[in-house]
Write an enzyme that holds these catalytic residues in place. Sequence first.
Site, PDB file in Angstrom:
ATOM      1  N   LYS A 186       0.882  -1.173   0.000  1.00 17.25           N
ATOM      2  CA  LYS A 186       0.000   0.000   0.000  1.00 17.25           C
ATOM      3  C   LYS A 186       0.917   1.220   0.000  1.00 17.25           C
ATOM      4  O   LYS A 186       0.885   2.075   0.903  1.00 17.25           O
ATOM      5  CB  LYS A 186      -0.912  -0.055   1.243  1.00 17.25           C
ATOM      6  CG  LYS A 186      -1.999   0.982   1.299  1.00 17.25           C
ATOM      7  CD  LYS A 186      -3.093   0.793   0.272  1.00 17.25           C
ATOM      8  CE  LYS A 186      -4.102   1.915   0.371  1.00 17.25           C
ATOM      9  NZ  LYS A 186      -5.025   1.973  -0.773  1.00 17.25           N
ATOM     10  N   ASP A 219      -5.513  -2.868  -2.358  1.00 15.94           N
ATOM     11  CA  ASP A 219      -6.931  -2.745  -2.726  1.00 15.94           C
ATOM     12  C   ASP A 219      -7.151  -3.257  -4.152  1.00 15.94           C
ATOM     13  O   ASP A 219      -8.126  -3.964  -4.431  1.00 15.94           O
ATOM     14  CB  ASP A 219      -7.444  -1.310  -2.546  1.00 15.94           C
ATOM     15  CG  ASP A 219      -6.431  -0.252  -2.930  1.00 15.94           C
ATOM     16  OD1 ASP A 219      -5.261  -0.599  -3.157  1.00 15.94           O
ATOM     17  OD2 ASP A 219      -6.811   0.926  -3.031  1.00 15.94           O
ATOM     18  N   ASP A 243      -2.966 -11.972   5.482  1.00 17.03           N
ATOM     19  CA  ASP A 243      -4.024 -12.599   6.273  1.00 17.03           C
ATOM     20  C   ASP A 243      -5.361 -12.430   5.554  1.00 17.03           C
ATOM     21  O   ASP A 243      -6.135 -13.374   5.377  1.00 17.03           O
ATOM     22  CB  ASP A 243      -4.050 -11.912   7.654  1.00 17.03           C
ATOM     23  CG  ASP A 243      -4.882 -12.661   8.664  1.00 17.03           C
ATOM     24  OD1 ASP A 243      -5.328 -13.779   8.363  1.00 17.03           O
ATOM     25  OD2 ASP A 243      -5.101 -12.123   9.764  1.00 17.03           O
ATOM     26  N   ASP A 247      -7.660 -15.342   2.920  1.00 20.11           N
ATOM     27  CA  ASP A 247      -9.044 -15.757   3.164  1.00 20.11           C
ATOM     28  C   ASP A 247      -9.885 -15.484   1.918  1.00 20.11           C
ATOM     29  O   ASP A 247     -10.752 -16.277   1.546  1.00 20.11           O
ATOM     30  CB  ASP A 247      -9.635 -15.027   4.377  1.00 20.11           C
ATOM     31  CG  ASP A 247      -9.527 -15.865   5.647  1.00 20.11           C
ATOM     32  OD1 ASP A 247      -8.570 -16.661   5.738  1.00 20.11           O
ATOM     33  OD2 ASP A 247     -10.385 -15.727   6.538  1.00 20.11           O
TER      34      ASP A 247
END
Length: 353
Positions: A186, A219, A243, A247
Amino acid sequence: MEAVITLLPGDGIGPDVTECALEVLEAVAARYEHSFRYETQLIGGAAIDAEGDPLPPATIASCETADAVFLGAVGGPKWSDPNAKIRPEQGLLKLRSILGVFANIRPVKVYSELVGASPLRPEILEGVDMLVVRELTGGIYFGEKTRDETSASDLCTYTVNEIERIVRVAAKLASGRRGKLCSVDKANVLETSRLWRNVTDRLMPVEFPGIDVETLLVDAAAMHLLSRPADFDVIVTENMFGDILTDEASMLAGSLGMLPSASLGDTAVGLYEPIHGSAPDIAGKGIANPCAAIASIALLLRHSLELETEATAVELAIASAIANGARTADIAAGGETRVSTTEMTSEIIRGLH
Ligand code: NAD
């Protein structure tokens, strides 16, 4: 070969899938004439209940002397009071830190028979086969934390050394695959991400000139993972982004119950665990999918015990059980017969050649 493996069943469905992992290890040992010894120890909520400590000294001692460590899962509603000082997850974070396992490797492969289990369209899922390499011992999860009545803070820190070593692990893995590395950060907002990008941009052309490097903001990466997942080969990213993205990536495979992980450091002692949690909603029902745990055993055989033939045999056995139509509830399409945790494990062991 002889090896000592520490088993940490933990909480919820952790003990169920650890039992399956053990059965598969025993089947591998019998078929390939190895002698594995197991030490079962407490971690997480079970350890808090028994000893008031999510990672008791006996568990630490066993993990430090083992050849590899397998973990089921930790946590659950019984221990989830956000104000509690002692929490199951602390045991896991501390164990990762003690073992120095800084690289979490999560393969995401979509079985063609299971495309229907994913919420994404089949044509998007075709050919998805990626590895997400997540930095595991640095970043915001381990930084200094403050809290008073009106504010709270979590410090995110990365050093050049921490970034270099994880990028090297990911680049080496990419070298043995399709030669593509995507680094996720980021850098438009975070200083740690700007350092991450500088280090990656400097290191990659010098040490891995043959690797094709792409850089994505987290993003955008979250979006591309769903719109063009088959384009990714190896993704490398920091702790919290990894993390969350893993998922998300698990949905490509249809269920958290399909995905294994390996956490590796500078030594051969690795920590192997399914990526799912303790799934309190299905704990004790005998319906948990053991594939993630069993695929984690394949990673254990490959990375800690250097038994590549056995590792591949376990992966092929999972693929064969899926191809033969074995489906736990989480991956069964409407109308498909559902098998229990133990039936799925037996079907996989039947396919072990
Ligand atoms: P979870 O992964 O436990 O469950 C999410 C959903 O996926 C649930 O509906 C669950 O039933 C399903 N699921 C997960 N694994 C499955 C399997 N093997 N077979 C079939 N279905 C499966 O995540 P959660 O509900 O957010 O967390 C539950 C607890 O687990 C929390 O206490 C959390 O802190 C903990 N947790 C632990 C770990 C770990 O031990 N590494 C990781 C994530 C969450």
